[in-house]
Design a protein around this motif. Structure first.
Motif, PDB file in Angstrom:
ATOM      1  N   GLY A 207      26.726 -11.868 -13.855  1.00 49.34           N
ATOM      2  CA  GLY A 207      27.280 -11.966 -12.503  1.00 49.34           C
ATOM      3  C   GLY A 207      26.270 -12.330 -11.440  1.00 49.34           C
ATOM      4  O   GLY A 207      26.594 -12.338 -10.247  1.00 49.34           O
ATOM      5  N   LEU A 208      25.048 -12.651 -11.861  1.00 45.99           N
ATOM      6  CA  LEU A 208      23.966 -12.838 -10.898  1.00 45.99           C
ATOM      7  C   LEU A 208      23.015 -13.924 -11.379  1.00 45.99           C
ATOM      8  O   LEU A 208      22.590 -13.922 -12.534  1.00 45.99           O
ATOM      9  CB  LEU A 208      23.196 -11.519 -10.732  1.00 45.99           C
ATOM     10  CG  LEU A 208      22.097 -11.469  -9.667  1.00 45.99           C
ATOM     11  CD1 LEU A 208      22.708 -11.511  -8.271  1.00 45.99           C
ATOM     12  CD2 LEU A 208      21.256 -10.200  -9.833  1.00 45.99           C
ATOM     13  N   THR A 209      22.679 -14.829 -10.469  1.00 45.01           N
ATOM     14  CA  THR A 209      21.635 -15.814 -10.733  1.00 45.01           C
ATOM     15  C   THR A 209      20.390 -15.424  -9.957  1.00 45.01           C
ATOM     16  O   THR A 209      20.458 -15.169  -8.750  1.00 45.01           O
ATOM     17  CB  THR A 209      22.079 -17.230 -10.334  1.00 45.01           C
ATOM     18  OG1 THR A 209      23.239 -17.590 -11.084  1.00 45.01           O
ATOM     19  CG2 THR A 209      20.986 -18.250 -10.601  1.00 45.01           C
ATOM     20  N   ILE A 210      19.256 -15.360 -10.638  1.00 44.94           N
ATOM     21  CA  ILE A 210      17.980 -15.004 -10.029  1.00 44.94           C
ATOM     22  C   ILE A 210      17.114 -16.256  -9.993  1.00 44.94           C
ATOM     23  O   ILE A 210      16.866 -16.881 -11.032  1.00 44.94           O
ATOM     24  CB  ILE A 210      17.265 -13.914 -10.852  1.00 44.94           C
ATOM     25  CG1 ILE A 210      18.135 -12.662 -10.972  1.00 44.94           C
ATOM     26  CG2 ILE A 210      15.907 -13.577 -10.232  1.00 44.94           C
ATOM     27  CD1 ILE A 210      17.644 -11.690 -12.035  1.00 44.94           C
ATOM     28  N   THR A 211      16.653 -16.627  -8.811  1.00 47.38           N
ATOM     29  CA  THR A 211      15.734 -17.748  -8.669  1.00 47.38           C
ATOM     30  C   THR A 211      14.435 -17.238  -8.071  1.00 47.38           C
ATOM     31  O   THR A 211      14.429 -16.676  -6.975  1.00 47.38           O
ATOM     32  CB  THR A 211      16.326 -18.854  -7.773  1.00 47.38           C
ATOM     33  OG1 THR A 211      17.571 -19.290  -8.324  1.00 47.38           O
ATOM     34  CG2 THR A 211      15.376 -20.042  -7.678  1.00 47.38           C
ATOM     35  N   LYS A 212      13.353 -17.416  -8.802  1.00 47.41           N
ATOM     36  CA  LYS A 212      12.030 -16.988  -8.355  1.00 47.41           C
ATOM     37  C   LYS A 212      11.247 -18.204  -7.883  1.00 47.41           C
ATOM     38  O   LYS A 212      11.156 -19.211  -8.595  1.00 47.41           O
ATOM     39  CB  LYS A 212      11.294 -16.292  -9.502  1.00 47.41           C
ATOM     40  CG  LYS A 212       9.876 -15.830  -9.155  1.00 47.41           C
ATOM     41  CD  LYS A 212       9.211 -15.153 -10.352  1.00 47.41           C
ATOM     42  CE  LYS A 212       7.810 -14.664  -9.996  1.00 47.41           C
ATOM     43  NZ  LYS A 212       7.159 -13.966 -11.142  1.00 47.41           N
ATOM     44  N   TYR A 213      10.663 -18.083  -6.685  1.00 51.03           N
ATOM     45  CA  TYR A 213       9.927 -19.203  -6.102  1.00 51.03           C
ATOM     46  C   TYR A 213       8.671 -18.659  -5.441  1.00 51.03           C
ATOM     47  O   TYR A 213       8.720 -17.640  -4.732  1.00 51.03           O
ATOM     48  CB  TYR A 213      10.805 -19.931  -5.073  1.00 51.03           C
ATOM     49  CG  TYR A 213      10.158 -21.149  -4.467  1.00 51.03           C
ATOM     50  CD1 TYR A 213       9.992 -22.309  -5.221  1.00 51.03           C
ATOM     51  CD2 TYR A 213       9.727 -21.148  -3.146  1.00 51.03           C
ATOM     52  CE1 TYR A 213       9.410 -23.440  -4.668  1.00 51.03           C
ATOM     53  CE2 TYR A 213       9.137 -22.274  -2.590  1.00 51.03           C
ATOM     54  CZ  TYR A 213       8.982 -23.422  -3.359  1.00 51.03           C
ATOM     55  OH  TYR A 213       8.394 -24.539  -2.813  1.00 51.03           O
ATOM     56  N   ALA A 214       7.535 -19.305  -5.665  1.00 56.86           N
ATOM     57  CA  ALA A 214       6.266 -18.847  -5.106  1.00 56.86           C
ATOM     58  C   ALA A 214       5.847 -19.727  -3.933  1.00 56.86           C
ATOM     59  O   ALA A 214       6.054 -20.944  -3.941  1.00 56.86           O
ATOM     60  CB  ALA A 214       5.180 -18.849  -6.170  1.00 56.86           C
ATOM     61  N   VAL A 215       5.251 -19.105  -2.921  1.00 54.23           N
ATOM     62  CA  VAL A 215       4.783 -19.807  -1.727  1.00 54.23           C
ATOM     63  C   VAL A 215       3.339 -19.422  -1.437  1.00 54.23           C
ATOM     64  O   VAL A 215       2.868 -18.364  -1.861  1.00 54.23           O
ATOM     65  CB  VAL A 215       5.664 -19.470  -0.497  1.00 54.23           C
ATOM     66  CG1 VAL A 215       7.093 -19.966  -0.705  1.00 54.23           C
ATOM     67  CG2 VAL A 215       5.663 -17.967  -0.208  1.00 54.23           C
ATOM     68  N   ASP A 216       2.645 -20.299  -0.706  1.00 49.14           N
ATOM     69  CA  ASP A 216       1.285 -20.065  -0.221  1.00 49.14           C
ATOM     70  C   ASP A 216       0.260 -20.024  -1.357  1.00 49.14           C
ATOM     71  O   ASP A 216       0.134 -19.013  -2.048  1.00 49.14           O
ATOM     72  CB  ASP A 216       1.212 -18.779   0.599  1.00 49.14           C
ATOM     73  CG  ASP A 216      -0.182 -18.547   1.212  1.00 49.14           C
ATOM     74  OD1 ASP A 216      -1.122 -19.308   0.914  1.00 49.14           O
ATOM     75  OD2 ASP A 216      -0.333 -17.596   1.987  1.00 49.14           O
ATOM     76  N   PRO A 217      -0.507 -21.097  -1.556  1.00 50.22           N
ATOM     77  CA  PRO A 217      -1.490 -21.129  -2.641  1.00 50.22           C
ATOM     78  C   PRO A 217      -2.508 -19.992  -2.590  1.00 50.22           C
ATOM     79  O   PRO A 217      -3.000 -19.552  -3.633  1.00 50.22           O
ATOM     80  CB  PRO A 217      -2.172 -22.486  -2.447  1.00 50.22           C
ATOM     81  CG  PRO A 217      -1.178 -23.323  -1.733  1.00 50.22           C
ATOM     82  CD  PRO A 217      -0.442 -22.375  -0.829  1.00 50.22           C
ATOM     83  N   GLN A 218      -2.832 -19.507  -1.390  1.00 48.01           N
ATOM     84  CA  GLN A 218      -3.827 -18.446  -1.281  1.00 48.01           C
ATOM     85  C   GLN A 218      -3.247 -17.088  -1.679  1.00 48.01           C
ATOM     86  O   GLN A 218      -3.850 -16.341  -2.453  1.00 48.01           O
ATOM     87  CB  GLN A 218      -4.385 -18.365   0.135  1.00 48.01           C
ATOM     88  CG  GLN A 218      -5.458 -17.300   0.309  1.00 48.01           C
ATOM     89  CD  GLN A 218      -6.053 -17.267   1.704  1.00 48.01           C
ATOM     90  OE1 GLN A 218      -5.659 -18.038   2.577  1.00 48.01           O
ATOM     91  NE2 GLN A 218      -7.009 -16.381   1.918  1.00 48.01           N
TER      92      GLN A 218
END
Length: 224
Positions: free
Chosen positions: A22-33
């Motif tokens: 019932g759930l879609t999880i999308t993981k996204y990373a930001v900021d190289p530092q």
């Protein structure tokens, strides 16, 4: 997607997607530092969307969400976890959620009112999906985790900066804060949830409680 999801992402790279019943999880990373993780949760029944930590790069998060965010949860008050909150909130007009002890600091830093202040045991919904708040003090006074108890699988836990693979979050040399953090992580998370619980931290890769459980005495002994 479930079988291939690893949780490995790089800042500004491709998101990792996990499809549950019932759930879609999308993981996204930001900021190289800082390599902050942002998590978009989408209820597959209603289409409602909840973002955990609008950490940075508002244009990328706007694209990721399609410009539709019903709720933004900020896991804690540290600056690197809410840099895109003001820009996203101005466009999407979401309900904003944070732990009660951190809410004023988040509002002061971002100019965004926290519309719902939560504590231990409160429920935050994304469409038909219920997420339980687990308050974990120590990294900050009002840090929160979110727990999804998947009826068709294992639990899923978003831990902010309270728990990582290899240890608990930083307490910056404060022995009392570390004692609080390690105690609460042990009693509220490890003592309660099974080994197969998958957790998603605020930076870096994911893990399971089973992979980390045997290290708790070592973490406690080393003091960080």
């Amino acid at each position: 997607m479930e079988a291939t999801y690893t949780g490995a992402v790089t800042p500004s790279g491709q998101p990792a997607v996990r499809e549950l019943t019932g759930l879609t999880i999308t993981k996204y990373a930001v900021d190289p530092q800082m390599a902050n993780n942002c998590y978009l949760l989408r209820c597959t029944t209603t289409g409602a969307q909840l973002l955990i930590d609008a950490a940075d790069d508002a244009p990328a998060l706007m694209e990721l969400t399609g410009g539709i965010v019903d709720t933004i949860v900020t896991t804690h008050q540290h600056w690197d976890h809410h840099r895109a909150l003001a820009d996203l909130a101005a466009v999407t007009r979401p309900m904003t959620v944070a732990g009660e002890p951190d809410a004023d600091a988040i509002a002061d830093a971002t100019g965004v009112e926290v519309t719902r202040r939560v504590g231990d045991g409160d429920i935050v919904h994304v469409g038909d999906v219920a997420l339980e708040v687990i308050a974990i003090a120590g990294h900050t006074p009002g840090s929160i985790c979110l727990l999804y108890t998947d009826p068709d699988g294992h639990p899923h836990l978003w831990t902010g900066d309270s728990l990582f693979p290899g240890g608990v979050g930083a307490t910056f040399g404060d022995a009392e804060a570390f004692a609080t953090l390690i105690d609460q992580v042990e009693t509220k998370i490890f003592d309660r949830l099974p080994d197969e619980t998958w957790f998603y931290p605020g930076h870096g890769g994911d893990s399971t409680l089973g992979a980390e459980r045997s290290s708790l005495p070592e973490w406690r002994a080393r003091g960080w």
